[in-house]
Design a protein around this motif. Sequence first.
Motif, PDB file in Angstrom:
ATOM      1  N   ASP A   1       0.829  -1.211   0.000  1.00 39.08           N
ATOM      2  CA  ASP A   1       0.000   0.000   0.000  1.00 39.08           C
ATOM      3  C   ASP A   1       0.862   1.259   0.000  1.00 39.08           C
ATOM      4  O   ASP A   1       0.570   2.219  -0.720  1.00 39.08           O
ATOM      5  CB  ASP A   1      -0.931   0.010   1.211  1.00 39.08           C
ATOM      6  CG  ASP A   1      -2.167  -0.842   1.015  1.00 39.08           C
ATOM      7  OD1 ASP A   1      -2.538  -1.117  -0.146  1.00 39.08           O
ATOM      8  OD2 ASP A   1      -2.776  -1.230   2.024  1.00 39.08           O
TER       9      ASP A   1
ATOM     10  N   ALA B   1       2.496   1.666  -3.409  1.00 40.41           N
ATOM     11  CA  ALA B   1       1.481   2.087  -4.382  1.00 40.41           C
ATOM     12  C   ALA B   1       1.128   3.557  -4.196  1.00 40.41           C
ATOM     13  O   ALA B   1       0.981   4.299  -5.170  1.00 40.41           O
ATOM     14  CB  ALA B   1       0.236   1.217  -4.254  1.00 40.41           C
ATOM     15  N   TYR B   2       0.989   3.976  -2.955  1.00 40.88           N
ATOM     16  CA  TYR B   2       0.617   5.362  -2.662  1.00 40.88           C
ATOM     17  C   TYR B   2       1.694   6.336  -3.141  1.00 40.88           C
ATOM     18  O   TYR B   2       1.389   7.363  -3.737  1.00 40.88           O
ATOM     19  CB  TYR B   2       0.378   5.524  -1.163  1.00 40.88           C
ATOM     20  CG  TYR B   2      -0.076   6.911  -0.766  1.00 40.88           C
ATOM     21  CD1 TYR B   2      -1.400   7.289  -0.937  1.00 40.88           C
ATOM     22  CD2 TYR B   2       0.815   7.833  -0.239  1.00 40.88           C
ATOM     23  CE1 TYR B   2      -1.830   8.565  -0.581  1.00 40.88           C
ATOM     24  CE2 TYR B   2       0.406   9.107   0.115  1.00 40.88           C
ATOM     25  CZ  TYR B   2      -0.920   9.470  -0.053  1.00 40.88           C
ATOM     26  OH  TYR B   2      -1.336  10.734   0.298  1.00 40.88           O
ATOM     27  N   PHE B   3       2.956   6.013  -2.865  1.00 35.36           N
ATOM     28  CA  PHE B   3       4.036   6.955  -3.171  1.00 35.36           C
ATOM     29  C   PHE B   3       4.585   6.833  -4.588  1.00 35.36           C
ATOM     30  O   PHE B   3       5.211   7.769  -5.085  1.00 35.36           O
ATOM     31  CB  PHE B   3       5.176   6.809  -2.157  1.00 35.36           C
ATOM     32  CG  PHE B   3       4.816   7.348  -0.806  1.00 35.36           C
ATOM     33  CD1 PHE B   3       4.645   8.713  -0.613  1.00 35.36           C
ATOM     34  CD2 PHE B   3       4.612   6.497   0.267  1.00 35.36           C
ATOM     35  CE1 PHE B   3       4.289   9.224   0.625  1.00 35.36           C
ATOM     36  CE2 PHE B   3       4.260   6.996   1.516  1.00 35.36           C
ATOM     37  CZ  PHE B   3       4.107   8.367   1.688  1.00 35.36           C
ATOM     38  N   THR B   4       4.370   5.695  -5.256  1.00 39.80           N
ATOM     39  CA  THR B   4       4.923   5.528  -6.601  1.00 39.80           C
ATOM     40  C   THR B   4       3.859   5.482  -7.689  1.00 39.80           C
ATOM     41  O   THR B   4       4.195   5.570  -8.866  1.00 39.80           O
ATOM     42  CB  THR B   4       5.747   4.231  -6.700  1.00 39.80           C
ATOM     43  OG1 THR B   4       4.881   3.112  -6.571  1.00 39.80           O
ATOM     44  CG2 THR B   4       6.859   4.196  -5.679  1.00 39.80           C
ATOM     45  N   GLY B   5       2.604   5.283  -7.312  1.00 38.70           N
ATOM     46  CA  GLY B   5       1.541   5.185  -8.303  1.00 38.70           C
ATOM     47  C   GLY B   5       1.415   3.793  -8.923  1.00 38.70           C
ATOM     48  O   GLY B   5       0.663   3.618  -9.873  1.00 38.70           O
ATOM     49  N   LYS B   6       2.125   2.818  -8.413  1.00 37.58           N
ATOM     50  CA  LYS B   6       2.022   1.441  -8.930  1.00 37.58           C
ATOM     51  C   LYS B   6       0.746   0.817  -8.366  1.00 37.58           C
ATOM     52  O   LYS B   6       0.769   0.117  -7.360  1.00 37.58           O
ATOM     53  CB  LYS B   6       3.258   0.638  -8.556  1.00 37.58           C
ATOM     54  CG  LYS B   6       4.509   1.197  -9.198  1.00 37.58           C
ATOM     55  CD  LYS B   6       5.723   0.389  -8.839  1.00 37.58           C
ATOM     56  CE  LYS B   6       6.946   1.118  -9.323  1.00 37.58           C
ATOM     57  NZ  LYS B   6       7.702   0.474 -10.296  1.00 37.58           N
ATOM     58  N   ARG B   7      -0.359   1.075  -9.013  1.00 40.95           N
ATOM     59  CA  ARG B   7      -1.682   0.742  -8.496  1.00 40.95           C
ATOM     60  C   ARG B   7      -1.964  -0.762  -8.418  1.00 40.95           C
ATOM     61  O   ARG B   7      -2.816  -1.187  -7.667  1.00 40.95           O
ATOM     62  CB  ARG B   7      -2.765   1.420  -9.342  1.00 40.95           C
ATOM     63  CG  ARG B   7      -2.629   2.938  -9.380  1.00 40.95           C
ATOM     64  CD  ARG B   7      -2.842   3.524  -8.008  1.00 40.95           C
ATOM     65  NE  ARG B   7      -2.662   4.964  -8.044  1.00 40.95           N
ATOM     66  CZ  ARG B   7      -2.076   5.671  -7.107  1.00 40.95           C
ATOM     67  NH1 ARG B   7      -1.598   5.086  -6.041  1.00 40.95           N
ATOM     68  NH2 ARG B   7      -1.961   6.962  -7.211  1.00 40.95           N
TER      69      ARG B   7
ATOM     70  N   ASN C   1     -13.056   2.987  -4.759  1.00 39.94           N
ATOM     71  CA  ASN C   1     -12.095   3.282  -5.824  1.00 39.94           C
ATOM     72  C   ASN C   1     -10.923   2.305  -5.691  1.00 39.94           C
ATOM     73  O   ASN C   1     -10.068   2.488  -4.832  1.00 39.94           O
ATOM     74  CB  ASN C   1     -11.593   4.721  -5.737  1.00 39.94           C
ATOM     75  CG  ASN C   1     -10.694   5.087  -6.903  1.00 39.94           C
ATOM     76  OD1 ASN C   1     -10.249   4.238  -7.664  1.00 39.94           O
ATOM     77  ND2 ASN C   1     -10.407   6.366  -7.033  1.00 39.94           N
TER      78      ASN C   1
ATOM     79  N   LEU D   1      -8.331   1.989  -7.262  1.00 39.43           N
ATOM     80  CA  LEU D   1      -7.022   2.535  -7.633  1.00 39.43           C
ATOM     81  C   LEU D   1      -6.529   3.614  -6.683  1.00 39.43           C
ATOM     82  O   LEU D   1      -5.595   4.351  -7.003  1.00 39.43           O
ATOM     83  CB  LEU D   1      -7.077   3.081  -9.065  1.00 39.43           C
ATOM     84  CG  LEU D   1      -7.452   2.057 -10.139  1.00 39.43           C
ATOM     85  CD1 LEU D   1      -7.570   2.725 -11.490  1.00 39.43           C
ATOM     86  CD2 LEU D   1      -6.465   0.911 -10.168  1.00 39.43           C
ATOM     87  N   LYS D   2      -7.165   3.723  -5.513  1.00 42.99           N
ATOM     88  CA  LYS D   2      -6.790   4.774  -4.567  1.00 42.99           C
ATOM     89  C   LYS D   2      -6.786   4.214  -3.144  1.00 42.99           C
ATOM     90  O   LYS D   2      -7.605   3.377  -2.801  1.00 42.99           O
ATOM     91  CB  LYS D   2      -7.786   5.933  -4.673  1.00 42.99           C
ATOM     92  CG  LYS D   2      -7.382   7.157  -3.925  1.00 42.99           C
ATOM     93  CD  LYS D   2      -8.373   8.285  -4.151  1.00 42.99           C
ATOM     94  CE  LYS D   2      -7.936   9.483  -3.344  1.00 42.99           C
ATOM     95  NZ  LYS D   2      -8.974  10.489  -3.278  1.00 42.99           N
TER      96      LYS D   2
END
Length: 164
Positions: A36, A39-45, A114, A116-117
Amino acid sequence: MPDLHLNDHNLPYPDTIHPIIVHFVIAMIVFAVLCDLIAYFTGKRRLLEVSWWNMVVASVAIFFAIIFGQFEAALAQPYEAVKPVLQTHTLIGWSLSAIVVAMTAWRGILRLRNPLKISPVYLGVGVLLVGLVSYQVLLGARLVWVYGLHTVPVVEATRNGAAP
């Protein structure tokens, strides 16, 4: 307690099962929070999906860890010096089961809204969860490495009435 044929670890099976399951749960929780955060800091959803499934499996597996932990704690025949640590470890274990299931439910709601978030508040609580899990690991390690639960010398001392 029924007459179980206990080995030199005071168990009806070759070695403790609780640590095997609990290490699996620990790894899944830590990995979920790490995924998590990445994903949050790099955008690798895609890591959000990995995190979600890790939490789902951890939510189920933690109950097996607790069941075996309770069974093995009873068979350990804890002596007085170990009881406060064992009681704290037990209380935190049951609390963690509720927290992990609640976190998974929260994560599921976030995923439905969502996929992706991820919420920064959820991430913060996840980091706190990893901290609580780390403290629980410390207590579990003390039960084995300091107090010797289910180790042959302590089991022998307990059986001979010479436990500390």
